[in-house]
Design an enzyme around this catalytic site. Structure first.
Site, PDB file in Angstrom:
ATOM      1  N   GLY A 291      26.184  20.500 -32.304  1.00 54.81           N
ATOM      2  CA  GLY A 291      26.542  20.085 -30.964  1.00 54.81           C
ATOM      3  C   GLY A 291      27.642  20.929 -30.352  1.00 54.81           C
ATOM      4  N   SER A 292      28.479  20.280 -29.542  1.00 55.48           N
ATOM      5  CA  SER A 292      29.469  21.002 -28.730  1.00 55.48           C
ATOM      6  C   SER A 292      30.600  21.631 -29.516  1.00 55.48           C
ATOM      7  CB  SER A 292      30.038  20.061 -27.661  1.00 55.48           C
ATOM      8  OG  SER A 292      29.047  19.748 -26.704  1.00 55.48           O
ATOM      9  N   THR A 293      30.673  21.383 -30.832  1.00 51.61           N
ATOM     10  CA  THR A 293      31.666  22.130 -31.614  1.00 51.61           C
ATOM     11  C   THR A 293      31.361  23.631 -31.548  1.00 51.61           C
ATOM     12  OG1 THR A 293      30.366  21.872 -33.649  1.00 51.61           O
ATOM     13  CG2 THR A 293      32.067  20.223 -33.211  1.00 51.61           C
TER      14      THR A 293
END
Length: 628
Positions: A291-293
């Site tokens: 995801g957004s990591t």
């Protein structure tokens, strides 16, 4: 006068000579011939006896070497430098706490051919060892083999009960058993050993040869921090009804893993807990879309190219439509965003445009290859999985990978890459053993000025963005949320999330990277029904950091600019002592032998040291944190 052979039977002693036509001129000569013949016969008999003895010895040696049942007990020894060594060495943490050790035990075996009543013997054995099944034991005792194990690794109480049975043909063999005094702690790191003391998983398997040679293995993990991480992820798994979780704490300055946990877990002391689900190490085998990591790496890649700055703007006014897909923002601002705002609001739209406009498919692929995300992570565990990435890296892949979809890596990849983005740009391979300055000098993957910018962005996100629930006042925490839907048949499963948070501190001079990732957490009323990373993973990172600063005695003022960097102290393990010469395992331990205990807690300002060693004074530019 001549003597001729008579027809009468000669005397016994002279019979053979007479038959051969021997002629004796006197009784004296006859007596001499009888003595010689008797000596000759005795030599023949002695030769036959010696021949039979050598034949028996040769047959026995052939049986022992080639034909004996492989399960029959033998004294396990290994010739090493003229000495005999049979004990598997200890595994200890960075402070000398024993994580795995070997203890002498007795194992029961039977020669069924010597039993008077196999069924009665089986009944008695099962009475003494109630965990065994009668039918299984009876089947063994009624077989044709000359040797069968009854149970290996008996406890002292079990040994006493079996010994009191007095069953003919039942005997004991002295062996060693691998035990793990800390129970489930660090189970996926340690792994476990077989009943024959051979490593089967974890560092037990990776360092099997070193451990069998008697050399103590000292890991980089801190048992106290390991327990903190394990307790916290167990708490949030229960709270949010997740199916699993992982937690990692890494030293960003050298790649040492200080703690690594995975749930569900197992107890290496109990084979009953060794299920496939429990053995699965989510930190190194769990390959997930993060995801957004991944916006950490997408932003660092773009800034490091020199084509943009923190003030560069990307239009996030409307969703992106490409092929049959639409890219939206969860925290839509519906306006152009600069790089800092893109990171703060975690904009998928702006991140996708940044990747395409600045780097393109080939540039993005080259960057992820450079930071090690296109191959298995290199560490001291055999259980590692390779990442999943598109073989045909096209424009749509570049867009989705910019916000963590379309590429899957392990949480340990995430910890390794995040450390490089904040520590000045140096990539270290994760290590589960203590490192020296010369162990791994790392390699540069981004410029130092890019790393400084990433620290600023991570700090901004923890103060004003999606990572506010991880902020610890006074400790300069930074971080990034990441929530990804798990893929399923026909698309993504909206209710099945991987919710992760990457935290780091202190952001003015990063030392620690802390990751918590939950598998399929469920939202609660107190989270508004959300199970995203900002609600379920970020608060756990905050709990771990709060306990870390308490454990290591780090005060808020310790993190001010201009102070020397923090170093986590540890206790060196003394070199192994040569074992006694030619002593079997059953008697090798003398009454004076003792296991190492935990180091004594040092006085304020001191660092714990191993017995018999002196503490080295810390360098002028290092602040040590007490280990005990």
């Amino acid at each position: 006068m001549k003597l001729w052979r008579k027809s009468a039977s000669p005397e016994p002693a002279a019979a053979v000579n007479a038959a051969a036509g021997a002629r004796y001129t006197s009784p004296k000569e006859r007596l001499k011939g009888d003595v010689q013949e008797t000596a000759r016969q005795r030599l023949v008999i002695a030769s036959v006896i010696f021949g039979l003895a050598f034949t028996a010895v040769g047959l026995r040696m052939g049986y022992v070497s080639l034909l004996r049942d492989g399960a029959e007990p033998t004294q396990r020894v290994a010739a090493r430098g003229g000495s005999i060594q049979s004990e598997r060495a200890d595994i200890v943490d960075r402070n000398g706490a024993v994580l795995a050790t070997s203890v002498p035990v007795m194992s029961a075996f039977v020669n069924p051919h010597l039993l008077l009543d196999p069924q009665e013997a089986a009944r008695k054995i099962v009475t003494a060892l109630p965990d065994l099944k009668y039918d299984d034991v009876r089947e063994k005792l009624e077989g044709d083999r000359t040797f069968v194990w009854i149970k290996r690794g008996l406890s002292p109480r079990e040994h006493d009960r079996v010994n009191r049975l007095g069953i003919p043909g039942l005997d004991f063999q002295a062996e060693e058993r691998r035990i793990y005094p800390q129970g489930t702690a660090a189970a996926h790191i340690l792994g476990y050993a077989s009943v024959d003391n051979t490593g089967l998983a974890g560092v037990e398997r990776y360092f099997d040869q070193q451990l069998q040679s008697g050399e103590t293995l000292q890991l980089s993990i801190d048992l106290r921090l390991q327990r903190i991480v394990e307790r916290e992820i167990a708490r949030v798994v229960q709270k949010f009804s997740a199916i699993g979780a992982t937690g990692i704490v890494m030293d960003a300055t050298n790649g040492e893993v200080l703690a690594m946990a995975s749930l569900p877990t197992y107890n290496p002391n109990s084979t009953r807990t060794l299920t496939n689900e429990a053995l699965f190490n989510r930190a190194t085998l769990g390959v997930y879309e993060q995801g957004s990591t991944f916006k950490i790496f997408n932003t660092a890649m773009a800034l490091d190219s020199g084509k943009i700055t923190l003030n560069s703007v990307f239009d996030a006014t409307s969703p992106i439509r490409i092929d049959r897909f639409t890219i939206n923002d969860d925290h839509a601002q519906r306006r152009p965003l600069n790089v800092a705002e893109t990171f703060k609001f975690s904009s998928n739209i702006a991140s996708a445009k940044m990747a395409v406009e600045v780097m393109g498919p080939e540039g993005q692929r080259a960057f992820f290859d450079k930071i090690g995300f296109l191959k298995p992570v290199s560490t001291q565990l055999p259980e590692v999985a390779g990442p999943l990435w598109p073989r045909h890296w096209m424009k749509i892949n570049t867009m989705t990978i910019a916000f963590g979809h379309g590429i899957s890596v392990t949480p340990l990849h995430l910890a390794m890459g995040s450390s490089a983005m904040i520590n000045g740009g140096i990539l270290y391979q994760p290590s589960l053993v203590k490192r020296t300055a010369a162990s791994d000098k790392g390699r540069r993957v981004i410029q130092q000025k890019t790393s400084v910018s990433m620290r600023q962005l991570l700090r901004l996100n923890a103060v004003e963005g999606t990572g506010k629930n991880a902020n610890v006042p006074g400790y300069e925490v930074g971080g990034k949320t990441g929530t990804a839907e798990k893929p399923g048949r026909g698309g993504y499963r909206q209710k099945a999330l991987i919710s992760s948070f990457v935290g780091a501190f202190p952001m003015n001079d990063p030392k620690f990277v802390v990751i918590v990732s939950l598998d399929e957490p469920k939202g609660l009323p107190e989270t508004g029904g959300y199970a995203t990373a900002g609600w379920v993973a970020a608060p756990s990172v905050k709990v771990i950091i709060e306990q870390m600063v308490s454990l290591y005695g780090i005060l808020p003022g310790d993190l001010k600019d201009g102070l020397p960097p923090i170093e986590i102290a540890s206790t060196p393990v003394p070199p192994p002592v040569a074992p006694p010469q030619l002593l079997p395992a059953s008697v090798r331990r003398s009454p004076g032998d003792h296991r190492r205990a935990l180091p004594v807690r040092p006085a304020p300002g001191q660092t714990a040291v191993a017995p018999g060693q002196t503490a080295a004074a810390p360098g002028p530019a290092v602040r040590r944190v007490a280990s005990e």
